[in-house]
Design a protein around this motif. Structure first.
Motif, short mmCIF file in Angstrom:
data_model
loop_
_atom_site.label_atom_id
_atom_site.label_comp_id
_atom_site.label_asym_id
_atom_site.label_seq_id
_atom_site.Cartn_x
_atom_site.Cartn_y
_atom_site.Cartn_z
N ILE A 77 0.84 -1.19 0.00
CA ILE A 77 0.00 0.00 0.00
C ILE A 77 0.88 1.24 0.00
CG2 ILE A 77 -1.80 1.27 1.20
CD1 ILE A 77 -2.71 -1.30 2.45
N GLN A 78 0.57 2.16 -0.91
CA GLN A 78 1.32 3.42 -0.97
C GLN A 78 0.34 4.58 -0.95
OE1 GLN A 78 3.95 3.57 -4.33
NE2 GLN A 78 5.39 2.10 -3.47
N TYR A 79 0.58 5.53 -0.04
CA TYR A 79 -0.16 6.77 0.01
C TYR A 79 0.72 7.86 -0.59
CZ TYR A 79 -2.84 4.13 3.47
OH TYR A 79 -3.58 3.17 4.11
N THR A 80 0.24 8.50 -1.62
CA THR A 80 1.04 9.51 -2.32
C THR A 80 0.23 10.78 -2.49
OG1 THR A 80 0.31 8.59 -4.45
CG2 THR A 80 2.40 7.78 -3.57
N ASP A 81 0.90 11.84 -2.92
CA ASP A 81 0.21 13.09 -3.18
C ASP A 81 -0.82 12.93 -4.29
OD1 ASP A 81 1.77 14.31 -1.27
OD2 ASP A 81 3.27 15.01 -2.72
N ALA A 82 -1.88 13.73 -4.23
CA ALA A 82 -2.92 13.67 -5.24
C ALA A 82 -2.34 13.93 -6.63
CB ALA A 82 -4.03 14.67 -4.93
N SER A 83 -2.89 13.27 -7.62
CA SER A 83 -2.46 13.39 -9.02
C SER A 83 -1.08 12.81 -9.25
CB SER A 83 -2.51 14.85 -9.49
OG SER A 83 -3.78 15.42 -9.26
N SER A 84 -0.73 11.78 -8.49
CA SER A 84 0.61 11.20 -8.58
C SER A 84 0.71 10.08 -9.61
CB SER A 84 1.04 10.66 -7.22
OG SER A 84 0.17 9.62 -6.80
N HIS A 85 -0.41 9.64 -10.19
CA HIS A 85 -0.35 8.60 -11.21
C HIS A 85 -1.36 8.92 -12.31
CE1 HIS A 85 -4.08 6.58 -9.80
NE2 HIS A 85 -3.67 6.97 -8.60
N SER A 86 -1.28 8.21 -13.42
CA SER A 86 -2.05 8.56 -14.61
C SER A 86 -3.56 8.40 -14.42
CB SER A 86 -1.59 7.73 -15.81
OG SER A 86 -1.74 6.34 -15.55
N ASN A 87 -4.00 7.55 -13.50
CA ASN A 87 -5.43 7.33 -13.28
C ASN A 87 -5.92 8.03 -12.02
OD1 ASN A 87 -4.84 5.19 -15.31
ND2 ASN A 87 -6.95 4.64 -14.91
#
Length: 262
Positions: free
Chosen positions: A73-83
């Motif tokens: 599980i990875q929590y990242t900043d918003a808009s961090s991946h293409s979907n």
């Protein structure tokens, strides 16, 4: 003696909502919507202060991914991946103070660009975080405060929905700290849309007779992501068995044959 302070977080998502005194979410932690390119959708999250005093909450966006390798599980900043849906979703407030027993409807708006030509699931999380401790306990001169943050998954399916292809990447018998055996399986979603997946384990004896079916929990798998599933084997007598592990996405069944040596 001077009291020291200790503080910890509890993050809640993908499950039922326990009853904590303070900020609670009333209408679920997963919201799924069907939206076309160029469409606009308004959703809502119902928040209530179950405490006996005023409570404030803050709202922000965060992405969630379940990687197939490394940390699950990875929590990242918003808009961090293409979907990521993070760039297309906004809320009506970023923080709010609630009186005791007060309910508040947090509105969010999703705007899918008309230029989007890729169908599939887009998702993010709206984090609803209690800004003040919901509980304080004193033990041996230490004040322990806890806060709860809710991860509300917001999913937008763009285009005609297709049930995804599921792939088993790994299945093995493991033991927890109290030496209870369980089956751990990692499943990958190779489709374009997210899916809630439930697993079952059908167990057969040496004569090929089915002796037991164990149902596992349902978990969501996002496109190009994985999720980990566990089935408790503690009630299976010691021995060798053949089994079929089945993943059900609501329409299609995917299975693999495995041998169990318990």
């Amino acid at each position: 003696m001077k009291k020291s302070s200790l503080f910890f977080w509890t993050v809640l998502f993908l499950g039922s909502i326990p009853s904590f005194a303070g900020i609670v979410i009333l209408n679920g932690l997963t919201h799924t919507h069907q939206i076309q390119a160029g469409g606009v959708f308004a959703g809502k999250i119902t928040v209530r202060n179950d405490g006996a005093k005023e409570a404030r909450f803050v709202v922000y966006k965060q992405d969630l991914q379940f990687q197939c390798s490394g940390s699950s599980i990875q929590y990242t900043d918003a808009s961090s991946h293409s979907n990521s849906l993070g760039k297309w979703i906004e809320t009506n407030v970023q923080e709010k103070l609630l009186a005791p027993a007060e309910e508040y409807t947090l509105f969010y708006t999703i705007r899918i660009p008309i230029t989007l030509d890729s169908t599939g699931s887009y998702w993010t999380m709206l984090m609803v975080e209690g800004a003040d401790p919901v509980r304080e306990e004193t033990s041996n001169g230490v004040v322990v405060g806890s806060k709860v943050r809710y991860g509300v998954q917001i999913i937008s399916n763009v285009g005609l929905f297709e049930n995804p292809q599921l792939n088993f990447l790994d299945a093995q018998i493991l033991s927890n700290p109290v030496n209870t055996k369980y089956l751990s399986a990692k499943i990958q979603n190779s489709g374009k849309f997210s899916s809630s997946v439930k697993i079952n384990l059908e167990i057969y004896n040496a004569e090929g007779k089915k002796i037991k079916t164990i149902e596992g929990l349902s978990r969501r798998i996002y496109p190009a992501n994985c999720n980990q599933f566990e089935i408790d084997l503690s009630k299976i007598p010691a021995g060798k068995y053949e089994a079929i592990l089945v993943a059900d996405n609501g329409k299609d069944l995917f299975g693999i044959n495995i041998s169990l040596d318990i």
